[in-house]
Every structure is written in structure tokens, then in C-alpha cells.
Design a protein around this motif. Structure first.
Motif, mmCIF file in Angstrom:
data_model
loop_
_atom_site.group_PDB
_atom_site.id
_atom_site.type_symbol
_atom_site.label_atom_id
_atom_site.label_comp_id
_atom_site.label_asym_id
_atom_site.label_seq_id
_atom_site.Cartn_x
_atom_site.Cartn_y
_atom_site.Cartn_z
ATOM 1 N N ARG A 228 7.546 9.164 -4.927
ATOM 2 C CA ARG A 228 6.578 9.050 -5.993
ATOM 3 C C ARG A 228 5.861 9.670 -4.528
ATOM 4 O O ARG A 228 5.387 8.886 -3.737
ATOM 5 N N GLU A 229 5.073 10.493 -5.008
ATOM 6 C CA GLU A 229 3.398 11.210 -4.899
ATOM 7 C C GLU A 229 2.574 10.133 -4.835
ATOM 8 O O GLU A 229 1.960 9.650 -5.829
ATOM 9 N N PRO A 230 1.407 9.785 -3.287
ATOM 10 C CA PRO A 230 1.094 8.653 -4.003
ATOM 11 C C PRO A 230 -0.457 9.738 -4.454
ATOM 12 O O PRO A 230 -0.105 10.457 -4.617
ATOM 13 N N GLY A 231 -1.760 8.322 -5.780
ATOM 14 C CA GLY A 231 -2.442 8.818 -6.459
ATOM 15 C C GLY A 231 -3.531 7.538 -6.341
ATOM 16 O O GLY A 231 -3.609 6.557 -5.050
ATOM 17 N N LYS A 232 -3.775 7.591 -7.464
ATOM 18 C CA LYS A 232 -5.874 7.246 -7.763
ATOM 19 C C LYS A 232 -5.056 5.451 -7.708
ATOM 20 O O LYS A 232 -5.702 4.668 -7.111
ATOM 21 N N THR A 233 -3.560 4.786 -8.153
ATOM 22 C CA THR A 233 -3.090 3.222 -7.947
ATOM 23 C C THR A 233 -3.182 3.045 -6.367
ATOM 24 O O THR A 233 -3.779 2.157 -6.628
ATOM 25 N N ASP A 234 -2.835 4.089 -5.797
ATOM 26 C CA ASP A 234 -2.112 3.682 -4.881
ATOM 27 C C ASP A 234 -3.431 3.152 -3.571
ATOM 28 O O ASP A 234 -3.279 2.679 -2.757
ATOM 29 N N VAL A 235 -4.302 4.340 -3.835
ATOM 30 C CA VAL A 235 -5.467 4.628 -3.093
ATOM 31 C C VAL A 235 -6.605 3.267 -3.801
ATOM 32 O O VAL A 235 -6.798 2.463 -2.874
ATOM 33 N N ASP A 236 -6.139 2.766 -4.785
ATOM 34 C CA ASP A 236 -7.413 1.447 -5.565
ATOM 35 C C ASP A 236 -6.180 -0.180 -5.051
ATOM 36 O O ASP A 236 -6.896 -0.668 -4.083
ATOM 37 N N LYS A 237 -4.952 0.306 -4.791
ATOM 38 C CA LYS A 237 -3.983 -0.852 -3.955
ATOM 39 C C LYS A 237 -5.025 -1.034 -2.382
ATOM 40 O O LYS A 237 -5.456 -2.138 -1.885
ATOM 41 N N LEU A 238 -5.019 0.252 -1.113
ATOM 42 C CA LEU A 238 -5.796 0.060 -0.191
ATOM 43 C C LEU A 238 -6.872 -0.472 0.299
ATOM 44 O O LEU A 238 -7.495 -1.834 0.264
ATOM 45 N N THR A 239 -8.399 -0.076 -1.070
ATOM 46 C CA THR A 239 -9.789 -0.412 -1.481
ATOM 47 C C THR A 239 -9.679 -2.123 -1.802
ATOM 48 O O THR A 239 -10.438 -2.478 -1.613
ATOM 49 N N THR B 39 -6.651 17.817 -2.733
ATOM 50 C CA THR B 39 -7.337 16.658 -3.668
ATOM 51 C C THR B 39 -6.797 15.435 -3.529
ATOM 52 O O THR B 39 -7.738 14.618 -3.715
ATOM 53 N N GLU B 40 -5.941 15.125 -3.147
ATOM 54 C CA GLU B 40 -5.891 13.133 -2.603
ATOM 55 C C GLU B 40 -6.133 12.749 -1.895
ATOM 56 O O GLU B 40 -7.270 11.954 -2.316
ATOM 57 N N ILE B 41 -6.177 13.895 -0.305
ATOM 58 C CA ILE B 41 -6.978 13.093 0.784
ATOM 59 C C ILE B 41 -8.844 12.975 0.353
ATOM 60 O O ILE B 41 -9.360 11.844 0.582
ATOM 61 N N LYS B 42 -9.458 13.935 -0.397
ATOM 62 C CA LYS B 42 -10.796 13.808 -1.360
ATOM 63 C C LYS B 42 -10.492 12.066 -2.308
ATOM 64 O O LYS B 42 -11.761 11.457 -2.227
ATOM 65 N N LEU B 43 -9.374 11.602 -3.157
ATOM 66 C CA LEU B 43 -9.431 10.406 -3.655
ATOM 67 C C LEU B 43 -10.280 9.487 -2.629
ATOM 68 O O LEU B 43 -10.539 9.295 -3.132
ATOM 69 N N LEU B 44 -8.822 9.880 -1.740
ATOM 70 C CA LEU B 44 -9.314 8.861 -0.676
ATOM 71 C C LEU B 44 -10.512 8.248 0.250
ATOM 72 O O LEU B 44 -10.823 7.567 -0.443
ATOM 73 N N ILE C 117 0.804 -0.735 -0.232
ATOM 74 C CA ILE C 117 0.013 0.193 0.741
ATOM 75 C C ILE C 117 0.505 1.600 0.479
ATOM 76 O O ILE C 117 0.400 2.491 -0.553
ATOM 77 N N ALA C 118 1.903 0.766 0.363
ATOM 78 C CA ALA C 118 3.183 2.037 0.329
ATOM 79 C C ALA C 118 4.400 1.922 -0.264
ATOM 80 O O ALA C 118 4.769 3.022 -0.157
ATOM 81 N N SER C 119 3.985 1.364 -1.001
ATOM 82 C CA SER C 119 5.157 0.835 -3.001
ATOM 83 C C SER C 119 5.862 2.390 -3.037
ATOM 84 O O SER C 119 6.860 2.380 -3.253
ATOM 85 N N PHE C 120 4.782 3.636 -3.232
ATOM 86 C CA PHE C 120 4.996 5.037 -3.445
ATOM 87 C C PHE C 120 5.916 5.606 -2.650
ATOM 88 O O PHE C 120 7.048 6.135 -3.271
ATOM 89 N N LYS C 121 6.797 5.146 -1.975
ATOM 90 C CA LYS C 121 7.358 5.560 -0.886
ATOM 91 C C LYS C 121 9.134 4.946 -1.230
ATOM 92 O O LYS C 121 9.819 6.226 -1.787
ATOM 93 N N ALA C 122 8.787 3.113 -1.746
ATOM 94 C CA ALA C 122 10.068 2.884 -2.528
ATOM 95 C C ALA C 122 10.643 3.853 -3.782
ATOM 96 O O ALA C 122 11.783 4.171 -3.976
#
Length: 728
Positions: free
Chosen positions: A267-278, A306-311, A259-264
Motif C-alpha cells: 500500500r501507499e504510505p500515509g499518516k500512520t507511517d509518518v507517525d511511526k518515523l517521528t 501531498t504525502e511529502i508535505k505530510l512528512l 517504518i517501511a511496513s507499507f511495502k510488505a
């Protein structure tokens, strides 16, 4: 409950089952709880019915370890002849004796007697609706349910599902507050548990201080046994939080690093990372996620980020098995105009109200006002609309000023038709007294602090024992482990009245600067002390001090390294005027101003916004040339080249790289020269001009070996291998 009544009820439950259970005498009871339970389940269900048999089972399980010879004798006698009234009377006396000798046992079996255990077990696994088919539980009964669920969780501690999650940091919840909330909010607890049966997102809304967070915390204790300790995120204490911060914490909580692969990937997280969570929430069994004080990040009901709204949009519309509990003063809305909730009830049902009159009166009476006549207590509770914080303030006000004086104040407020928050404000003003100045100073802190942080805010006017007095007055909160904070409403009241805000924020800045950061920070949280110092320096309008924190603590480099450009952008933007490029700079040091602009350019570049990055690089370049800062002039030219390269404007990029190379050679910046040569080689390679590319890359490789830079050496060797191979 009266022990005599309890003994009678216990006898009535046991007598029908005893002939079955005690057929073999005491030896049967000694065979253990499981055997005893099995016997009842096998023999008693048919004759007694499920509910009676289960009650008898649980009751005997509780009593069995305490059975003495006289009680054993009475049990045997009744089991031989259940219709013998004298035998039943003897059994009742023996049970009464046992209960009086064992008060804890009395409480345990009271729970067993008063509840339908089958229905409680349905609650334990999440079937809330079936559980609430019987009479609505009272507050005291809820306490017993919580104890039972805790016991079941202990038994289920090693279940696989509970081992897939890390513990969450739940808010401090003292036993006294737990008792109060559970007992006096029984109706609301029942309502919200029932709601969670059929809905994924629950909103606890209402005015500040009404008890939304404590009610959410009370719900945690009533969650199903196979639901792990919930994830709790407080936006009021994490006001600068970004989507990446939330996802990173959820990844740690769920033991799901993907879920936190964006760290490695930096990059900044986006829709792909939110989709991983859900997606992960969909694959797993039910968990609870609590977002406390959501209104902190809302502007006119909508998400400011904007990003938190995406979550939250994803949690609202995607299929998953999580229960999302939020607290907020206002109803959150999404971009499309729809509510965060899947079902919006009318306003009257949506908002959490103050305590009911009888509960509020009981609260005052049980907190030192038991000698006040009930009619006056009713007047007091009505005067503040049962508002929990106002009730806490009332208790201390009455102790200090008396009932009459307090009632007169409330009467005056009623005449002016003040709303509940204004009433609470006036009570606070009066109660704060000589400690008010300290409260105002402490209100600048955004998060809990230690005793040193409190003492930094002392003045020559601060009374002795002021911290203790404020805790006693319920104006200062503590976890009794060295952390102190203000109730959000008390903080709001106090900060409004603080006259010397800039000076006080400067004190807070110095406090945080005096604390040591971890020697080897590895995540954003390790830099929180510096981030807080930066925030206070900005609020004190000491912008150059704030900028120095970023540069000297290497925050700009670390946040970039860990993939937190949004956090860096927010920090840097506080150091610039409203119009970043046209308004008069607020930083006195031009070199620092240029560095801030350059950092913003880098952050936007890493966010995939090269056009925006170019705007900041150009301004930073202008400042570098103005002050004769040749090294940073080269850096900005190099940055501009990279931004145009990302845009595919290769010829434009080469122009900037060549200018940067010229400066690097003039000032003998070997590392800069090495990078510029490598950039030129890479750019010419993309243009298909292999001969030029090879020439620049060989020069870069030679310098890379001279300065022993493995990254440049590796890049050049790989690129040369590709180019020379293609020439063949």
C-alpha cells in the motif's frame, strides 16, 4: 604558527605542571598516557585549575611518545626547579627541535595550545552554546576542531548508538573544497551550530550556487561525536521521489524496517507511517537528517506532493530528537500558511550570502591568481558579490582572457545592474566556449552518469579532451570514480540554451536503454535506468516508446507488487493528454493507450480511490471494445466489478463479473474464468446467498486444480469451509 612561538607557548603550559608530573622521573611518563593523565587530574587540578591542567595533560599526551634523552633531561631539570630561567630556556629549545623534526606533531599541539579542551569536548557531545562562549573560532581553528572530533569519533566507533544506523551516502566532498568551505564560512558555521542548539529545523537558503549544500556538508563534520553519519537526501537528484521512497531509505538508514511496513502490505504510505518515523525519532538519541535542494519539489513555496508535505508537517510539529537541516532557494511554507521553520528570522539573516571580500580575495589568490594585485582582486570579487560559483568561473576566465578583459566585462555588468545570477550566467557563457555544446547536451541528464553517458553526447564538433577541459574549468563535476554531473546552476544555464531538446533527450533515452537492468530486481531503485529511459522518451515526445518501457520491462507489475502505485501513476500520466478523457490521445497505439488507462485504474484502486479507478477502467473498456481486444475487455469488466465491490455495490459488481465470465469462456481464458467464478462466489457469499456462492466456488476450485494455481485453490477451499460450516 611559527614553531618558535609554539615552543614558547608549550613551555609556558608545561612548566607549572612538571613538578607534579615528573616527580618520579621518566618512569612516570613511561607508565602510559592514562596514568599520566590520571596523575595530572588528581594532583594538578587543585593547584593549576581545570583549564591549565587539561591543556598540560593533552600536551604531554602528544609529546610523550616522542620524548628523547635530551628533552627528558630538560623536562627533569625544570620539574626540579620551575623558576630556573636557564632550565626553561633549554626546555624551549628542545621542544622547538622536536617540533621542527615532527611537523605533524607541531600541528597537533598547536590545536591543544590554542583551544579550551573542556569547551571543545562540550561541542563534541552537542553543547554548542557553551563551546562558543569563548572567542569565535577562525576557519583554520575549525579545521583543527574537525580533526579532533574525527579522532574522538574513532575512539567512540563501537558505541551502541553508532551501531544502530547504516552509513549514509554523503555528497562528494574533496579535501580542497572542505578546507575552503570550513575556512571561509567560519562565521556561518558558528551561527548555524548555535542555532541547532535550540531548534529542530535549520534552513540554509540563498540564491543558486551560493554554497548551501557545501555548507551543509561542512556542518556534518562538526556534528557531536555521538551523532552518527547523517541521513542525506538530495531532491535535485531524486526529482520523482515519493514519500515511500524517502521512508524506505530512512528505514534502511535507521535499521528500523517497521517504518517501511507499507511495502510488505502493498500500500501507499500515509499518516500512520509518518507517525511511526517521528515516534522512532522521539525514542532515539539525536540524529541529523539533511534534505538538500528542497526547492526542487516546491511550487510557490508550498509542497507540490501531498504525502511529502505530510512528512515535513510531522517533522515540524511533532516532538522528536532529530535535527533537520534543509537547503532551499526559497522558504518552504506549509498548508496552514506557517513556515517550515519554528522560528523565522528576517530575510537578511535567513539568506546565505556570498563570501566576504577578504575570503573571496584569498580564494582567488590561492587558486592561481596570486600575482594579481590585491586591489584588482577586490574589484573582481565585488563584481560577482562573492558568489562561490562565479568566483570559480572567474579563476578560469582570468587564466584564459586576463584580468583586464574580465574586469571590463564585470564593469559592463555592473552598469546594467544585473543581479548575481545573471552575472554568473554571463561568466559561464564566456567560459564555456567551444565546449558549450557538450554542456548543453549533458544538461538533459537528471542524475550522474558514467563516461559512456558523456560520450553519447559528443558530436562532430566536440573538441578533443573536452571532458578534461570542462573539469579543469569547474564546469563539469566528478567524484573521480567514473561519475560525472553538472553543478545545478551550470545545468540550468546549459539546458536553457539547448536548441534541440527533443533530439538530445532521445539520445539520452537510447543511452539508458543500452544499459542492463538487474536480472532479479527487488526494489524501485533497481528499475531506475528504465525510469530514466521512460522520462527521456517522454521529453523527446516519443510517447509510444516510453509506454513500451513500462510494459516490456514489467514496470507496471513490479511497482504494483512493491507498493509504489504513485510512481506508476506519475509515469503513466506523462503518456496521456492534459485532459485524460476528452483531449486527443498522444499515444498512437490504441491498445497501449488502453493498457495505460487500465494501469492507472489499478493504481488508484490500490490507493483506496475506487471511484477514480472506475473512470479509468471505463475508458480502457471503451478502447478494448473499439479495437476488438476481447481479452482486455474481460480484464476491464473484471476490474470494474472489483471496484464496485470495494464500494459495497455488490449487485453492480456481480453484473460486471458475469460479463467478464462470459468473455473468458468465449475466448477459452481458463485463468480468467477461474478468477471470475471465484469473484462471483465471494460476492454471493457477501449477499448471504450461500448456495449460489458454493456453486461458483466449487467450479472455481475445479479449474484452479486443473491449472495448478495454489492461490485460487487456497482461497476457494477456505471460503467453502466457512460456507459449508455455517450451513451445518
Amino acid at each position: 604558527m611559527d614553531p618558535v612561538i609554539l615552543a614558547q607557548q608549550a613551555t609556558d603550559i608545561l612548566v607549572p605542571a612538571l613538578p607534579l608530573v615528573y616527580a618520579g622521573g621518566k618512569a612516570v611518563a613511561d607508565r602510559g598516557k592514562e596514568v599520566l593523565g590520571d596523575m595530572i587530574y588528581e594532583k594538578a587540578f587543585e593547584k593549576l585549575g581545570r583549564e591549565s591542567a587539561e591543556r598540560a595533560t593533552l600536551l604531554l599526551k602528544k609529546i610523550n611518545p616522542k620524548i628523547g634523552s635530551s628533552l627528558e633531561k630538560a623536562l627533569k631539570k625544570v620539574s626540579g626547579n620551575p623558576e630556573d630561567s636557564a632550565a626553561k630556556e633549554d626546555l624551549q629549545k628542545e621542544i622547538l627541535k622536536l617540533l621542527r623534526e615532527n611537523p605533524d606533531l607541531a600541528r597537533e599541539i598547536e590545536f591543544t595550545i590554542n583551544f579550551n579542551v573542556e569547551n571543545i569536548d562540550q561541542l563534541a557531545v552537542g553543547n554548542y552554546n557553551n563551546f562558543f562562549k569563548f572567542e569565535t573560532p577562525s576557519g583554520d581553528e575549525f579545521i583543527k576542531i574537525i580533526e579532533y572530533l574525527d579522532q574522538r569519533r574513532t575512539e567512540a566507533r563501537n558505541q551502541e548508538i553508532l551501531n544502530r544506523y547504516n552509513p549514509s551516502n554523503l555528497p562528494y566532498y574533496p579535501e580542497k573544497l572542505k578546507q575552503f568551505v570550513t575556512q571561509n564560512r567560519a562565521e556561518e558555521l558558528r551561527k548555524y551550530l548555535t542555532y541547532l542548539e535550540n531548534h529542530r529545523i535549520l534552513l540554509l537558503s540563498g540564491i543558486g550556487g551560493v554554497g548551501k549544500s557545501t555548507l551543509a556538508r561542512a556542518l556534518v563534520d562538526l556534528r557531536p561525536i555521538n551523532v552518527p553519519e547523517p541521513f542525506w537526501f538530495n531532491f535535485n537528484q531524486n526529482q520523482n521521489a515519493k514519500l515511500g521512497d524517502i521512508l524506505e531509505k530512512l528505514a534502511a538508514y535507521m535499521k528500523a524496517p517497521e517504518i517501511a511496513s507499507f511495502k510488505a502490505e502493498r500500500r501507499e504510505p500515509g499518516k500512520t507511517d509518518v507517525d511511526k518515523l517521528t515516534g522512532e525519532l522521539h525514542r532515539r538519541s539525536e540524529i541529523w537528517i539533511i534534505f538538500d535542494d528542497l526547492s526542487t519539489i516546491l511550487e510557490d513555496q508550498r509542497f507540490a506532493d501531498t504525502e511529502i508535505k505530510l512528512l515535513f508537517s510531522s517533522l515540524r510539529y511533532n516532538t522528536h530528537n532529530a535535527k533537520i537541516i534543509t537547503t532551499s532557494r526559497i522558504l518552504p511554507m506549509l498548508e496552514n500558511g506557517e513556515s517550515l521553520l519554528d522560528v523565522v528570522e528576517d530575510e537578511e539573516k535567513q539568506n546565505l550570502k556570498g563570501l566576504r571580500k577578504d575570503f573571496a580575495v584569498d580564494y582567488l589568490a590561492s587558486n592561481g591568481l596570486e600575482d594579481v594585485e590585491p586591489k584588482k582582486l577586490e574589484e573582481l570579487t565585488t563584481g560577482v558579490d562573492g558568489h562561490p560559483l562565479a568566483l570559480k568561473l572567474l579563476v578560469e576566465l582570468i587564466k584564459e582572457f586576463g584580468v583586464k578583459d574580465t574586469l571590463e566585462d564585470l564593469s559592463m555588468y555592473q552598469e546594467s545592474k544585473d543581479d548575481t545570477i545573471k552575472k554568473a550566467r554571463k561568466l559561464f557563457d564566456k567560459l564555456a566556449g567551444e565546449e558549450k555544446e557538450l554542456l548543453e547536451h549533458v544538461s538533459v541528464y537528471r542524475e550522474p552518469v558514467d563516461i559512456k553517458g558523456l560520450k553519447e553526447m559528443f558530436t562532430e564538433n566536440t573538441p578533443i579532451n573536452s571532458v578534461k577541459k570542462l573539469i579543469d574549468k569547474s564546469l563539469l563535476e566528478t567524484d573521480h570514480n567514473g561519475r560525472y554531473w553538472l553543478h545545478p546552476l551550470v545545468q540550468e544555464f546549459s539546458y536553457e540554451d539547448l536548441k534541440y531538446k527533443k533530439e538530445t533527450h532521445l539520445i539520452a533515452y537510447n543511452y539508458y536503454k543500452s544499459l542492463n537492468l538487474p536480472e532479479n530486481p527487488t526494489k524501485k531503485e533497481d528499475l531506475q535506468l528504465a525510469i530514466e529511459a521512460h522520462d527521456h522518451a517522454c521529453k523527446a515526445e516519443e510517447y509510444d516508446l516510453a509506454a513500451t518501457i513500462i510494459l516490456r520491462s514489467n514496470i507496471h507489475y513490479l511497482l504494483d507488487l512493491w507498493g509504489n502505485p504513485r510512481t506508476l501513476i506519475e509515469m503513466c500520466e506523462k503518456l496521456l493528454p492534459k485532459d485524460h478523457f476528452k483531449d486527443e490521445p498522444i499515444l498512437k497505439d490504441k491498445q497501449i493507450h488502453g493498457a495505460v488507462l487500465g494501469n492507472l485504474g489499478l493504481s488508484y484502486s490500490h490507493l483506496g480511490e475506487p471511484r477514480k479507478a472506475i473512470e479509468y477502467y471505463e475508458q480502457a473498456l471503451k478502447i478494448a471494445r473499439e479495437i476488438g481486444d476481447r481479452r482486455n475487455e474481460g480484464n476491464r469488466l473484471r476490474n470494474l466489478g472489483s471496484a464496485h465491490y470495494i464500494l459495497g455495490e455488490i449487485r453492480k459488481a456481480i453484473e460486471y463479473y458475469e460479463q467478464a465470465l462470459k468473455i473468458s469462456r468465449q475466448i477459452s481464458d481458463r485463468r480468467g474464468e477461474d478468477i471470475d467464478l471465484g469473484n462471483l462466489g465471494n460476492a454471493y457469499s457477501d449477499l448471504g446467498e450461500s448456495r449460489k456462492a458454493i456453486e461458483f466456488l466449487k467450479q472455481s476450485l475445479a479449474i484452479g486444480k486443473a491449472i495448478e494455481d495454489p492461490r485460487i485453490i487456497g482461497f476457494c477451499e477456505q471460503k467453502l469451509k466457512e460456507l459449508e460450516g455455517s450451513d451445518e
